[in-house]
Design an enzyme around this catalytic site. Structure first.
Site, mmCIF file in Angstrom:
data_model
loop_
_atom_site.group_PDB
_atom_site.id
_atom_site.type_symbol
_atom_site.label_atom_id
_atom_site.label_comp_id
_atom_site.label_asym_id
_atom_site.label_seq_id
_atom_site.Cartn_x
_atom_site.Cartn_y
_atom_site.Cartn_z
ATOM 1 N N LYS B 74 0.201 -1.352 0.148
ATOM 2 C CA LYS B 74 -0.275 0.078 -0.537
ATOM 3 C C LYS B 74 1.055 1.294 0.280
ATOM 4 O O LYS B 74 1.992 1.248 0.379
ATOM 5 C CB LYS B 74 -0.602 -0.123 1.100
ATOM 6 C CG LYS B 74 -1.605 1.304 1.919
ATOM 7 C CD LYS B 74 -2.746 1.431 2.584
ATOM 8 C CE LYS B 74 -4.144 1.814 2.572
ATOM 9 N NZ LYS B 74 -4.082 1.791 3.758
ATOM 10 N N SER B 143 -9.130 2.420 3.795
ATOM 11 C CA SER B 143 -8.238 3.018 2.535
ATOM 12 C C SER B 143 -7.084 1.759 1.287
ATOM 13 O O SER B 143 -6.669 2.270 0.481
ATOM 14 C CB SER B 143 -7.373 3.692 3.265
ATOM 15 O OG SER B 143 -6.873 3.037 4.283
ATOM 16 N N SER B 167 -9.522 0.068 7.921
ATOM 17 C CA SER B 167 -9.673 -0.005 6.083
ATOM 18 C C SER B 167 -8.633 -1.388 5.343
ATOM 19 O O SER B 167 -8.023 -1.346 4.474
ATOM 20 C CB SER B 167 -8.014 1.140 5.817
ATOM 21 O OG SER B 167 -8.984 2.183 5.898
#
Lengths: 432, 432
Positions: B74, B143, B167
């Site tokens: 990420k 996210s 997330s």
């Protein structure tokens, strides 16, 4: 500078047009010229940018409670306009894109960044070149070495530091200045190089309690902390000699007893607290730090292992090798110790205790012992040290005040009152 | 790829010479070629460097338990060899000097970094371009949008994510993969962009519980977590419908009840837990995040306010304006809620609860609701979601398991057993 321009007053006077930010900066630069060659507090001075920032304060609107006052920043906080090397050759020449949170908030409130101050290697144990302004043959303490020395030498009135074991309180005490480690989490750590996440705490070093509180309050966005009011009534003070009292120098012990006596004379109730019998806690705290540091510096260990100091390399290797079973022992021991430390506050509101074993030791190859600091970094509450006397060698000695996590406002209010009481024994801030 | 090469097996097979790291990478790259134009999981692919790393694995010694297996990261984790923009135009083109701790430890264990995955803006609410591989008209959640989608599309077997509210768990559930948020602090956050320090937690998304655990265990340096053993005996399971059960879609509620029934049939004791009556906690958690985020992004707010999304700018402005009195209300309310959540575990060892209100919503302008996640990010214990069924629209539904902080090993062991039970309802990992 310190006596004539405490931080809050300086900002007010600049805002009122009584003195200009440029004048104030030039005074600071004169102090730098006079002292820096002996003290080595700074990794870099930002003279041109500081002059531009001061000039902007003199011509622009008032920006905030630090309008136009010069401060210094320990080199573990990122700065967008200055190199940031975290005290390590691995990061030499590194130039972050952003300011750390504390730096950005100080700038937004009008502070002028005079430069970055020397930190030990990654805020751990291997010292930089900084000397103690009171005696350059002695350590300034660490890891916030340059910030403590810059304030003590009068080069700035306040500076940012960080503490994981004892890295604000001890250098502040050794250099005869005020050190304030807020409760864990009060100042954001965004943009601060991690050492051991469970303990890393940003804080301030300054000439007075008010200045330490102002800079920390601004950096935290906590206006309730920025302007402490000296407490009207004394809370109950717990005199805490700890499990390490015998390791403190006689002059340090006498200084703490003298502060206790001074508070009693002023009407405070001072109770003796029994030592909690947790002599093993410092070793466990050191192990927990090694475990977290081994992970925090995973990239440095992989990419440039030979650029770590032998001492830090050994600590990280030890941390990386800890077994899950050992981790369980360490963290459960620390939880037990934290409970015992919390329980001290059933008998008092504020603890009075040494900030260090005594005066700054001779030599620049170490930064002294965090023996009297680790427990409070573990507890996570606010700690503040203020100068309260001198050793037989004429070096500063401090007195540390501690409260439970979250009790920053009452600690600061109480410290403001203690500061008045001990002012008779006060070591003038500027040493050089 | 996912079915033929689970992470642990892949590393073993590469080490045994049954398959090469290069072959495995080329399979991953074929999946990228097949899917990425629809899924937009990556901000950048690191094809040349990944091929070089795979080739080095094929000719060099076995590096560790991730030897030669491709993973994705990420884009809130720093990478020394790839741009890192944290989902914000403010950081476009930023190239960190160092790897984040989790990335450095994964690389040291032999992982091949295939690329960086899309995050919402600073891991908050404003989404990137990623679609849900099961239906590109739907959000992948956020996210950790790109990591969830990359795993669901079979482009990698495992990826790093982060969670502050929901997330990891929510996008994993929406994309039909396993998501594992370890206990707070298990994986070091060094080199991870902070959003809200009191809650930010690094974790993993993967095709299986074993793979999620392996990557997280390596990144944490916790070998006890890297290879969970399916629990021999069932612990007591608490079926927790929460204060928001009515907000869950009927299919999600039915899926959780079905898992509970499946566990009962296998001999587990499943108790019903009463909702703790803390409907206000989500709003307080959101306020605490806003407060911490306003400080974390102090530099961005000062330097480039117009490059923040209007939504984030509004949140940060609100956070920055919180008064000390309001902070006191928020943090004391959260402490009360945390105590109530901890008390749930007096009646059970593991909580079973929805990971999200239901299937991934239509549209790419939001990432769904963290309603079923915030309380567990607040509690700080390990959470794991695994696919357990399909909605009437054919979208994946998950089941979330939660334990007290520190109970990661037992949660993972239990999850491995649950995974076997629900395999009949299992949504195959690769969707595209």
């Amino acid at each position: 500078m310190s006596d004539s321009f405490p931080l809050a007053h300086a900002a007010h006077r600049i805002a009122a047009g009584e003195v200009s930010a440029t004048q104030l900066l030039e005074v600071a630069l004169q102090r730098v010229t006079a002292s820096e060659a002996r003290v080595h507090a700074f990794t870099i001075l930002s003279i041109d940018a500081a002059r531009a920032a001061a000039a902007a304060c003199d011509t622009g609107p008032v920006r905030g409670p630090l309008h136009g006052v010069p401060i210094a920043v320990k080199d573990v906080f990122d700065t967008a306009d200055l190199p940031t090397a975290y005290g390590s050759p691995i990061w030499q020449g590194h130039r972050p894109r952003a300011d750390a949170s504390a730096v950005a908030l100080a700038r937004a409130a009008g502070a002028v960044i005079l430069g970055k101050t020397v930190t030990t290697e990654f805020a751990s144990y291997t010292p930089g070149p900084t000397t103690n302004p009171h005696d350059i043959a002695r350590t300034p303490g660490g890891s916030s070495s340059g910030s403590a020395a810059a304030v003590a030498a009068g080069m700035v009135t306040a500076a940012f530091g960080t503490q994981t074991a004892g890295s604000i309180i001890r250098p502040a005490a050794y250099c005869g200045v005020v050190g304030y480690k807020p409760s864990f989490g009060v100042i954001s750590r965004a943009g601060m190089k991690p050492l051991a996440e469970s303990f890393d705490t940003a804080g301030t070093l300054a000439c007075t309690v008010a200045d330490a509180a102002l800079l920390a309050g601004v950096a935290a966005g906590r206006h309730d902390l920025a302007a402490p009011v000296a407490a009207d009534a004394w809370p109950t003070i717990g005199l805490f000699r700890s499990d390490w009292w015998d390791e403190a120098e006689p002059a340090q012990r006498a200084a703490i007893e003298a502060v206790a006596e001074g508070l009693r004379s002023d009407g405070a109730r001072v109770v003796d607290l029994a030592a909690p019998a947790i002599p093993w806690v410092n070793a466990l705290h050191s192990e927990a730090m090694a475990w977290e540091a081994a992970r925090a510096f995973a990239w440095e260990r992989a990419a440039q292992p030979h650029a770590l100091s032998p001492k830090l390399a050994e600590i990280l290797t030890r941390g990386a090798a800890m077994t899950p079973a050992r981790l369980e022992v360490v963290w459960s021991g620390l939880a037990r110790a934290r409970a015992k430390l919390s329980a001290l506050f059933e008998r008092c509101d504020i603890v009075l205790t040494p900030p260090a074993p005594g005066q700054a030791p001779l030599g620049l190859d170490g930064t002294g012992s965090p023996t009297f600091n680790r427990i409070w970094s573990l507890l996570g509450g606010p700690c503040l040290t203020l100068p309260c006397g001198r050793s037989p060698d004429g070096m500063p000695l401090g007195a540390q005040l501690v409260a439970l996590p979250g009790r920053d406002a009452s600690l600061l209010g109480m410290a403001s009152r203690v500061e008045k009481i001990v002012s008779a024994m006060y070591v003038p801030c500027a040493a050089a």
